[in-house]
Scaffold this motif. Sequence first.
Motif, PDB file in Angstrom:
ATOM      1  N   ALA A 255      55.383  -0.007 108.035  1.00 43.98           N
ATOM      2  CA  ALA A 255      56.270  -1.087 107.615  1.00 43.98           C
ATOM      3  C   ALA A 255      57.261  -0.566 106.584  1.00 43.98           C
ATOM      4  O   ALA A 255      56.896   0.114 105.624  1.00 43.98           O
ATOM      5  CB  ALA A 255      55.468  -2.246 107.047  1.00 43.98           C
TER       6      ALA A 255
ATOM      7  N   ARG B 199      55.968  -3.937 110.678  1.00 44.75           N
ATOM      8  CA  ARG B 199      54.545  -3.655 110.805  1.00 44.75           C
ATOM      9  C   ARG B 199      54.399  -2.313 111.512  1.00 44.75           C
ATOM     10  O   ARG B 199      55.395  -1.714 111.926  1.00 44.75           O
ATOM     11  CB  ARG B 199      53.826  -4.757 111.588  1.00 44.75           C
TER      12      ARG B 199
ATOM     13  N   GLY C  40      53.233  -5.243 106.698  1.00 46.33           N
ATOM     14  CA  GLY C  40      52.986  -4.179 107.667  1.00 46.33           C
ATOM     15  C   GLY C  40      51.545  -3.811 107.858  1.00 46.33           C
ATOM     16  O   GLY C  40      51.232  -2.846 108.532  1.00 46.33           O
TER      17      GLY C  40
END
Length: 892
Positions: free
Chosen positions: A187, A150, A37
């Motif tokens: 994330a 992400r 992420g």
Amino acid sequence: MMRAILAACCLLGLVLGGALAPAAGIQTPIPDLGVEGEGIDDAGSGEGGESGHGDGDLGANGSSGVSNYGGVSAGGYPERATVGGRLELADRPALVVESPEPARWRLGAYATYTGDGWEQGSDSRVPLSSPVSAVSADQPAYEIDVRVRRSFRSLATVNRPAFAATEGRQVFVDKERAFTVDDPIRAGETYTTLTYGGVSPASAAVASDGDYPAEIEARYTQLPDDTPDRLGNRTAEITADAETPYESAVAIERWLEATKEYSLNATHDRDADVATEFVFEMEAGYCQYFATSMVAMLRTQGIPARYVTGYSPGDRVGDDEYRVSEANAHAWVEVYIADVGWVTFDPTPAEGRVEAGRDPAPLDELGDNWDAATDEDNATDTLTRSDETGSSISVTLTEDPVPGRPTTAVVTRNGTPVTRADVLFNGERVGGTNRGGSVTGTVPYAETLSVEVRIREDLPQPDRDELDATVAYSAGIQTDGNPIVEFPLPTTAEIDPLGDPAPGESIEVVATVQGDPIPAADVSVDGQRVATTDDRGSATVELPDAETADIVVERGDVSGDRTISLRSNESNVDGSGPLSVSVTPEAPAPLPYTPATVRVEYENEPVGNATVTVDGDTVAKTGADGTATVRFPLSDPITVTAAAPEGYVSDSGEDPLGETASADLGGARLTGTARIGGLYRNAMGVLGIGIGLVGGLVGLGRRRDIHLRRLLADRDRLPTAAAQSVLGVVVGTGAAVDSTLPALRRRLEAGLALLTDGPEGIVTLGAALAATLRRGLRRIDPRALFAALRGEDTANRAAGATARKPAVREAWDELRTHTTVPSWATSTPGEIARWAIERDDLPESAVTTLLSAFREVEYGDRPPEERAAAIEAAIERIRETAAPADDGGADR
């Protein structure tokens, strides 16, 4: 020497920089999107649409910023999205979506086309406090849960988004129905969004000939001023046979799919309009080109459309779970169809995306089992029969069967087509197989499709005694030795109301099954059959005068039931939501541009600091007493929504979204809605009254011989005449009061004696006083104002009225002042004359002369000048006879 060395180094640096600039320019703005992420926020630097990285030819096209092209932030929703640049695939994870059905995961849309890309209006964002409304939808259809891989600022939902909820963040919504947050979703975090669900093509096709709201048409038909005319001309040729906006959209979509190929290696002249370049100069492109061109083409024809970014469904990784990667980033189109709202179109060739590895299956085959392998498995249900030689017969359908939809059955033996075999659908013969072993028939409206194959006796066939029938999904059935296979069918009908339903009004509904219209279906409202659908699956029904209506559609085993909420046509009626919202207009009835008071309560307690919106625009906040003042816009009906302030939640924990929301949304703000209708009707009523008053004044003026031409000619005298008129009225009123006082005094003196007679005396006294007052009021001369408007000298008229020759109508009006007729307005001229002679002792010959002259002038065509002398003599005699009584003589 040092200067020479320094110059050489600078020259070498420039050369190396020019050689390496493309690679450096690509890598610099693009972090690793796949590392736990640690990616960029999608609302930041990149562009929506196709994912991947830009390439080295950007500099050759004069680009000064690599992130301006190529969709660097895959599937994002930045403020500006520029179209162009070659792309490379990036299979980095983006989302994991739990949804009851696959869809295009929508992040946002754009309204402003710049010629080289798109811009969003971030200033249109408002806090999302309650479900946004949708045309022809009253409740959200389902929700999706999204776990991000992400960072994201925009929230994924499905077309016609309804609501979103996140943990510890304020969600905003803009005019393009995009849900965003200021603090990015990181994330591993999860959020929930609700959707009303897409509009079926059948509903859109039926409802596509209505009018657009003015704001929608203005916002979503915008084009740059320098858009070449040839784009509109070419689009007009493509849509020449289309009769509705929906048909125009279909024609453009098909044209783009048929004439342009899909390619990730596309580029264009960035000094030219990108849509025009793609239509006339380019042979291939990716989704950004296709979507941009379709929106621009639609707008040249005055059809509202917008550019949308997001993701395709991705890969199915479990029951109702989809893994979405950056490679699935996509752009498509939403077209506004009157009475149903925004409808999704996707002009990008679906097969091209599959071949490029963007999707596991074509997007135009989205359905409950959207998956390449699953589609292949579901395409065939087979019944196998074996004989001594090992031969077998199979029945295959080329597509999933849907009631009312044509389908083709293919009959083969060991892979070889069986010709001239009779095929029956649910006992009804649909035809014989051709040389390819196929026959096409219409699927019946039933729970299952039973396909029976009857092999003709004159053809070689296996020994029927040794048949061993098996079916992939349902057991095979043998009837008289003929193989039969059954396919399950969808039987749930979807019902879509078009427009805004109201009690007692008619509304059109569209019935579909799997998106196909259901013709010849029975439609019932609240248990009573009222209509039958036409070939388009639509029917017009009369709604009851109630808050809800239960609509049922049935044909065979296919049926659907939908309860719709009905808005009220009247004002001050509460709508949906746990908050009680009432609207009280300050005018006698709700009218455009007039003020009104909004009262917001919860469980009979006022809600202070509540946000009040009118038709989606925030206009006020309630005070401590729970009220706010708003002004009605020029709209009908009007929706007034109130949202409680942050933290205002009931002790009972009541869910503000009702049964459609999950427990995850329990912290949403309480809301309520009131709908006010009839504004246009009320405005027309006021306009009609105004026109009636003007017409009445004009008619009265003509009757009194007052004409506009004369008024304009004497406009300089109007102020003086008006002052004279007022003076005349005052003088006349004073004279009437003065002449009435003696009679009134006598009545009072006589009344004192009557008071001693008890109740009967009091009644007699009251009647006498009333009669005296009426006679006094009649002495107020209303002719003074009209005389002034005609330019006559009011003062001279008041001083010496007897010296002027009266007209017939004026003489008749003066007779009123000398009589005691109880109701002049409701009495006929003959009754007035008899009363004057018999009750008021006026001279019979004079009254008869006035009556005859009045009738001749009022009801005939005899000019008044012929009786002028007789009229003057008659009114003069009446004045002489009535004078003693008026001056205080004996009471008549």
